[in-house]
Design a protein around this motif. Sequence first.
Motif, short mmCIF file in Angstrom:
data_model
loop_
_atom_site.label_atom_id
_atom_site.label_comp_id
_atom_site.label_asym_id
_atom_site.label_seq_id
_atom_site.Cartn_x
_atom_site.Cartn_y
_atom_site.Cartn_z
N PHE B 68 35.06 27.88 29.04
CA PHE B 68 36.49 27.59 28.93
C PHE B 68 37.01 27.88 27.52
O PHE B 68 38.11 28.41 27.36
CB PHE B 68 36.75 26.14 29.31
CG PHE B 68 37.97 25.98 30.14
CD1 PHE B 68 38.00 26.43 31.46
CD2 PHE B 68 39.12 25.42 29.62
CE1 PHE B 68 39.14 26.32 32.23
CE2 PHE B 68 40.27 25.30 30.38
CZ PHE B 68 40.27 25.74 31.70
N LEU B 71 37.33 31.49 27.28
CA LEU B 71 38.48 31.94 28.08
C LEU B 71 39.79 31.71 27.32
O LEU B 71 40.63 32.62 27.19
CB LEU B 71 38.51 31.18 29.41
CG LEU B 71 39.70 31.43 30.31
CD1 LEU B 71 39.55 32.76 31.03
CD2 LEU B 71 39.86 30.32 31.34
N ILE B 75 42.33 34.45 25.92
CA ILE B 75 43.74 34.53 26.33
C ILE B 75 44.64 34.57 25.09
O ILE B 75 45.55 35.41 24.99
CB ILE B 75 44.11 33.32 27.24
CG1 ILE B 75 43.44 33.48 28.60
CG2 ILE B 75 45.62 33.19 27.39
CD1 ILE B 75 43.58 32.29 29.53
N VAL B 132 37.82 38.66 28.66
CA VAL B 132 39.20 38.25 28.94
C VAL B 132 40.22 39.09 28.17
O VAL B 132 41.28 39.44 28.69
CB VAL B 132 39.36 36.74 28.61
CG1 VAL B 132 40.81 36.31 28.66
CG2 VAL B 132 38.52 35.91 29.56
N CYS B 182 45.55 35.89 33.97
CA CYS B 182 44.72 34.69 33.87
C CYS B 182 43.86 34.52 35.11
O CYS B 182 42.68 34.16 35.02
CB CYS B 182 45.59 33.44 33.67
SG CYS B 182 46.26 33.36 32.03
N ARG B 183 44.46 34.79 36.27
CA ARG B 183 43.69 34.62 37.51
C ARG B 183 42.53 35.61 37.58
O ARG B 183 41.43 35.25 37.99
CB ARG B 183 44.61 34.75 38.72
CG ARG B 183 45.17 33.40 39.12
CD ARG B 183 46.11 33.50 40.26
NE ARG B 183 47.43 33.86 39.76
CZ ARG B 183 48.31 34.55 40.45
NH1 ARG B 183 48.01 35.01 41.63
NH2 ARG B 183 49.49 34.81 39.94
N LEU B 186 39.85 34.68 34.76
CA LEU B 186 39.10 33.46 35.00
C LEU B 186 37.75 33.74 35.66
O LEU B 186 36.69 33.33 35.16
CB LEU B 186 39.95 32.56 35.90
CG LEU B 186 39.59 31.11 35.94
CD1 LEU B 186 39.84 30.48 34.59
CD2 LEU B 186 40.45 30.41 37.00
N TRP B 190 34.00 33.55 33.83
CA TRP B 190 33.00 32.63 34.38
C TRP B 190 31.70 33.38 34.68
O TRP B 190 30.61 32.97 34.30
CB TRP B 190 33.59 31.97 35.63
CG TRP B 190 32.73 30.93 36.28
CD1 TRP B 190 32.22 30.99 37.52
CD2 TRP B 190 32.28 29.70 35.71
NE1 TRP B 190 31.49 29.87 37.79
CE2 TRP B 190 31.49 29.05 36.70
CE3 TRP B 190 32.43 29.07 34.48
CZ2 TRP B 190 30.88 27.81 36.49
CZ3 TRP B 190 31.82 27.84 34.27
CH2 TRP B 190 31.06 27.22 35.26
N SER B 233 33.58 27.60 40.08
CA SER B 233 34.50 28.72 39.91
C SER B 233 35.76 28.53 40.77
O SER B 233 36.88 28.70 40.31
CB SER B 233 33.78 30.02 40.29
OG SER B 233 34.68 31.08 40.31
N ILE B 236 37.89 25.58 39.40
CA ILE B 236 38.63 25.94 38.18
C ILE B 236 39.78 26.87 38.55
O ILE B 236 40.90 26.72 38.07
CB ILE B 236 37.70 26.60 37.14
CG1 ILE B 236 36.69 25.59 36.61
CG2 ILE B 236 38.51 27.16 35.97
CD1 ILE B 236 35.69 26.16 35.64
N GLU B 237 39.50 27.83 39.43
CA GLU B 237 40.55 28.78 39.80
C GLU B 237 41.73 28.05 40.45
O GLU B 237 42.89 28.30 40.12
CB GLU B 237 39.99 29.84 40.73
CG GLU B 237 40.98 30.99 40.88
CD GLU B 237 40.50 32.10 41.79
OE1 GLU B 237 39.29 32.29 41.88
OE2 GLU B 237 41.36 32.75 42.39
N VAL B 240 43.62 26.14 37.70
CA VAL B 240 44.38 27.01 36.79
C VAL B 240 45.56 27.65 37.52
O VAL B 240 46.66 27.74 36.97
CB VAL B 240 43.45 28.08 36.16
CG1 VAL B 240 44.26 29.12 35.40
CG2 VAL B 240 42.45 27.42 35.23
#
Lengths: 202, 259
Positions: B68, B71, B75, B132, B182-183, B186, B190, B233, B236-237, B240
């Motif tokens: 995270f 990530l 970002i 990312v 972001c999608r 992610l 991961w 996963s 989290i998806e 988010v």
Amino acid sequence: MLKLSDITKSFGERCVLSGVSLSLEKGDVAVLSGISGGGKTTLLRIAAGLEKADSGFVEKDGTVAVVFAEARLFPSVSVLENVTCVMRGDKRENVKRAEKLLSMLGLSDAKDLYPREISSGMAARVSIARALAYDADIYLLDEPLKSLDEALKMQVMQDLKEFFKTKAVLIISHDEAEAEMLATVRYRLCDSVLMKIEKDEP
Amino acid sequence: MVKNKTIKAFIRGAICFAFWMAVWYILSAALGRALVLPTPFAVFGRLLSLLPTADFWLACLGSVLRIFVGLIAGILTGVLLASLCAVSKLMEAIFEPLVTVIKATPVASIIILMLFIMAKSAVPMVAALLMVIPIVFGNVKKGITSVPVDLSEVAEMYDFGFGKRMKYLVLPSVLPYFSAACRSALGLAWKAGIAAEVICYPKYSIGANLNNAKVYLESEELYAWTIVVIVISVLIEKGVVSLLDLVMKKGGVSRAEAL
């Protein structure tokens, strides 16, 4: 307040403005007509500073507001915020004034709607309200009332006439009634040349 | 009505789960080699035995935190680089090739290279970060450059400052691209993070447990940890995506509009 001197503009080989000069003072409302694609919008964009002339000068003394031929509203905010976003100063006062302007344009019920939820005619009126809310010294309007029905148009023109008394205004319009009601001076753009229309001329 | 829909969706999900478990069981029985494909009962049994242990939760927490952080850093870096490159041709000339190189480099090469220059516990973070950056960079830059010209003219006419330009022009244009980035990022972060953990073997990590299971030929445990990776996963998806939908709603952009 607004002075265009010897403006020339061509797109490729095609000359749309040739030696155009125009001077507007406080209280002048110039209505400009002419054939479609004849360079009226280009002249307005040059006056607004959004387009460069090939030659000539633009002098402006004061702030400028433009009502474009398309509404150009910000899609992510409500009708009311589309109006208040151009205003400065106290937020509550701005909202009150914006609501008054929207009411004047028959949009009281639409203030909380988003641009995607209103008709193109309503959107055009919101763009007028936005321009009026800016309270500029110079107004440049590209066929602003074309989407209004006759009854509303008459009422809005009355309000605009009052509002424009202290402004320098250039309106592109083909509507005879609009010109009769608002214009203090009329022009026609013909073959890239700007001509003043005398009062008794059709 | 809503309750009925929920029940139907639950039943559909249960049937789907049962179908794939049956397929798994039949394949496992047909193959007859528990080392290659253990039965779902054995795998879920092992998973249940892992759940009450502190090491299991520490490993999950360690991996989630590590990846995270990578990530979020990715970002932020992607957004910063995209903003710089969208407003300056010089910055674009400097940073665009760097992002292209990062994008083209295989994740395994990145992980091994990083092992030479930093602590092994930091490698999964950096692997996630580097995965990312190109996705966020490309999308955000596209969003910034997609600001409609006609609305820019309105902003120019009405003398909008930086704040108003951001609120009315840039954010509504960038948010759908940012959300999509972001999608995508992610899942990639991961997977790259867990792969880095498998190679780098940091303490308290899912990757290290996967590696252990492989070394000691504990197939049930290998599958159990793989299920954990998938479940985390998905969770989290979902989290988010909900958060991004909320942000987009606040920004006045719906997901349907964005896609």
